[in-house]
Motif scaffolding. Structure first.
Motif, mmCIF file in Angstrom:
data_model
loop_
_atom_site.group_PDB
_atom_site.id
_atom_site.type_symbol
_atom_site.label_atom_id
_atom_site.label_comp_id
_atom_site.label_asym_id
_atom_site.label_seq_id
_atom_site.Cartn_x
_atom_site.Cartn_y
_atom_site.Cartn_z
ATOM 1 N N VAL A 181 0.861 -1.174 0.000
ATOM 2 C CA VAL A 181 0.000 0.000 0.000
ATOM 3 C C VAL A 181 0.901 1.228 0.000
ATOM 4 O O VAL A 181 1.696 1.414 0.912
ATOM 5 N N ASP A 182 0.797 2.046 -1.054
ATOM 6 C CA ASP A 182 1.656 3.227 -1.195
ATOM 7 C C ASP A 182 3.135 2.841 -1.165
ATOM 8 O O ASP A 182 3.970 3.563 -0.617
ATOM 9 N N GLY A 183 3.436 1.691 -1.743
ATOM 10 C CA GLY A 183 4.825 1.261 -1.832
ATOM 11 C C GLY A 183 5.384 0.679 -0.553
ATOM 12 O O GLY A 183 6.559 0.314 -0.490
ATOM 13 N N LYS A 184 4.554 0.539 0.484
ATOM 14 C CA LYS A 184 5.030 0.021 1.764
ATOM 15 C C LYS A 184 4.346 -1.323 2.051
ATOM 16 O O LYS A 184 3.120 -1.431 1.946
ATOM 17 N N SER A 228 9.784 -8.645 -7.067
ATOM 18 C CA SER A 228 9.782 -7.598 -8.078
ATOM 19 C C SER A 228 8.616 -6.654 -7.828
ATOM 20 O O SER A 228 7.653 -6.975 -7.145
ATOM 21 N N ALA A 229 8.662 -5.488 -8.433
ATOM 22 C CA ALA A 229 7.638 -4.482 -8.201
ATOM 23 C C ALA A 229 6.301 -4.877 -8.814
ATOM 24 O O ALA A 229 5.251 -4.510 -8.340
#
Length: 243
Positions: A181-184, A228-229
């Motif tokens: 969530v939001d990169g976290k 991976s992203a």
């Protein structure tokens, strides 16, 4: 057949996991398998730590030994249909995703058990997945409380462990990463060991899943490269599905 699969996991789980997480992870898992499928104890944990230290000093020899055991195992499975095995793995991946999707469910444990039992008839033949894995998984991931954690499949590996006539048995391991969530990250990665068996037509005859303990999970996560992203693709329902 599933009992044979369980015995194989206990005896050879190091091989199952080396395929997906690398040499260092395999070395650790050789000592962690007892803790993976049992409650464990302080004494067992201490012995596991000692074994890890010893094995890490002999990575090349251990890797060669695992490869030799794997080659011997494959040689004991004459006539194995590789294409069928791939189809069976795809089916099992879909079943695993359905079971672990319950981590973000707003349903109660009982409602989830009923829904899965109705969808997968074979779970009635291996009720541990319903009566043990689902309650533990949902409790650990916050499901049923309106704030469960969603996971994506980051790694999946399954090997044929027995061929009896037209029936195949498998054992494997999967790593599931929390959806960010939001990169976290919202939680820690989870590891699930599973066994399953199929008939010639790809119908799943049985399926068992076991969640790795928190201690084992943390040790594996510390040695696993970051995901991976991009989200891992989800599998479409396979031929072993019902409903």
């Amino acid at each position: 057949m599933i009992e044979d699969a369980k015995d194989w996991v206990r005896a050879r789980a190091g091989k199952v996991l080396v395929c997906s997480t690398g040499t260092l992870l395999a070395l650790s898992l050789l000592s962690l398998v007892p803790a993976l499928l049992a409650d464990g104890s302080a004494d067992a944990d201490s012995k596991a730590d000692q074994l890890i230290v010893q094995l890490q000093g002999k990575q090349e020899d251990a890797q060669a030994a695992l490869e030799t055991k794997h080659a011997r195992l494959l040689s004991d499975l004459p006539g194995m249909d590789a294409e069928r095995a791939d189809r069976d793995r795809a089916t099992a991946r879909s079943v695993l995703l359905s079971l672990t999707d319950s981590s973000a469910s707003s349903r109660t444990v009982r409602e989830t058990q009923v829904a899965l039992d109705a969808r997968y008839g074979f779970l009635g033949n291996s009720s541990r997945s319903l009566t043990e894995f689902i309650p533990e998984w949902m409790a650990a991931t916050g499901a049923g409380q309106g704030a469960g954690t969603a996971y994506q499949l980051a790694d999946f590996d399954a090997d044929v462990i027995a061929v009896k006539g037209l029936d195949y048995a498998y054992a494997g391991v999967a790593r599931l990463d929390p959806v960010s969530v939001d990169g976290k990250p919202t939680a820690k990665s989870e590891y699930v060991v599973f066994t399953f068996a199929t008939g010639q037509d790809g119908t799943v005859a049985s399926f068992e899943a076991y969640r790795a303990s928190a201690r084992t999970r943390d040790q594996l996560a510390a040695q696993t490269p970051p995901a991976s992203a991009s989200p891992a693709p989800t599998a479409s329902p396979g031929p072993g599905h019902s409903g």
